[in-house]
Write an enzyme that holds these catalytic residues in place. Sequence first.
Site, mmCIF file in Angstrom:
data_model
loop_
_atom_site.group_PDB
_atom_site.id
_atom_site.type_symbol
_atom_site.label_atom_id
_atom_site.label_comp_id
_atom_site.label_asym_id
_atom_site.label_seq_id
_atom_site.Cartn_x
_atom_site.Cartn_y
_atom_site.Cartn_z
ATOM 1 N N ARG A 1 -1.956 -6.218 -8.177
ATOM 2 C CA ARG A 1 -0.851 -7.146 -7.952
ATOM 3 C C ARG A 1 -0.784 -8.242 -9.001
ATOM 4 O O ARG A 1 0.275 -8.777 -9.299
ATOM 5 C CB ARG A 1 -0.995 -7.824 -6.580
ATOM 6 C CG ARG A 1 -0.673 -6.934 -5.436
ATOM 7 C CD ARG A 1 -1.186 -7.523 -4.137
ATOM 8 N NE ARG A 1 -2.635 -7.506 -4.118
ATOM 9 C CZ ARG A 1 -3.368 -7.827 -3.074
ATOM 10 N NH1 ARG A 1 -2.794 -8.252 -1.963
ATOM 11 N NH2 ARG A 1 -4.675 -7.752 -3.135
ATOM 12 N N SER B 1 -2.844 -7.991 2.986
ATOM 13 C CA SER B 1 -3.217 -7.754 4.387
ATOM 14 C C SER B 1 -3.760 -9.034 5.016
ATOM 15 O O SER B 1 -3.494 -9.306 6.185
ATOM 16 C CB SER B 1 -4.278 -6.652 4.472
ATOM 17 O OG SER B 1 -3.755 -5.430 4.029
ATOM 18 N N LYS C 1 -16.188 -7.465 5.909
ATOM 19 C CA LYS C 1 -15.006 -7.830 6.688
ATOM 20 C C LYS C 1 -15.083 -7.273 8.103
ATOM 21 O O LYS C 1 -15.341 -6.083 8.283
ATOM 22 C CB LYS C 1 -13.744 -7.267 6.030
ATOM 23 C CG LYS C 1 -13.411 -7.870 4.678
ATOM 24 C CD LYS C 1 -12.089 -7.279 4.184
ATOM 25 C CE LYS C 1 -11.808 -7.635 2.734
ATOM 26 N NZ LYS C 1 -10.676 -6.881 2.187
ATOM 27 N N HIS D 1 0.834 -1.207 0.000
ATOM 28 C CA HIS D 1 0.000 0.000 0.000
ATOM 29 C C HIS D 1 0.871 1.260 0.000
ATOM 30 O O HIS D 1 0.610 2.211 -0.736
ATOM 31 C CB HIS D 1 -0.898 0.022 1.251
ATOM 32 C CG HIS D 1 -1.894 -1.099 1.330
ATOM 33 N ND1 HIS D 1 -2.055 -1.881 2.447
ATOM 34 C CD2 HIS D 1 -2.786 -1.572 0.436
ATOM 35 C CE1 HIS D 1 -3.007 -2.779 2.241
ATOM 36 N NE2 HIS D 1 -3.466 -2.616 1.028
#
Length: 153
Positions: free
Chosen positions: A90, A128, A41, A17
């Site tokens: 990514r 994460s 989440k 990040h």
Amino acid sequence: MKTAIFPGSFDPFTLGHESIVRKALPLFDRIIIAIGANTKKNSTFELEKRTQWIKATFNDNSAIEVLPFKGLTVDFCQAQNAQFILRGLRNPNDYQYESAIAQMNQALNEEITSVFLICDPAFAAISSSIVREIYLNGGDVAQFLPKAMKLDA
Ligand code: ADP
């Protein structure tokens, strides 16, 4: 003023990040790192901690703000006068997921443009969720986090 929102859960904020934000700095006058309360989440790290860590990471830079947000990203953009949504990619999975979100956001508000930066290969494996898994099982996650972040501090 060119303003981008960088929205995410940042649970926790990682080197990946940080790298996306630093790469984006020359492109925008202001970057707001928006820590979302994602409906699907439950966070491992408290919002206040996540905010503190990100602020500590960028305390040298007045172009970066850190704010919590709830609700639609496009509504938050409008409230902040932001024209851009910044996201990092990514791999092809990220692309697939992100392109759907970007197209939905475009349908919700065509004045807001999503901008994607490809991540540095050194950080492509950092997520994460895996950092959380290692942390919760007692592993050392410092190597995946910005230097200013001390999870147990
Ligand atoms: P969300 O819960 O919205 O997916 P994240 O905090 O997981 O939020 O990620 C926020 C943004 O950062 C996303 O665009 C994600 O693809 C990107 N990102 C996550 N990890 C990395 C990394 N290692 N390198 C570059 N970008 C990343």
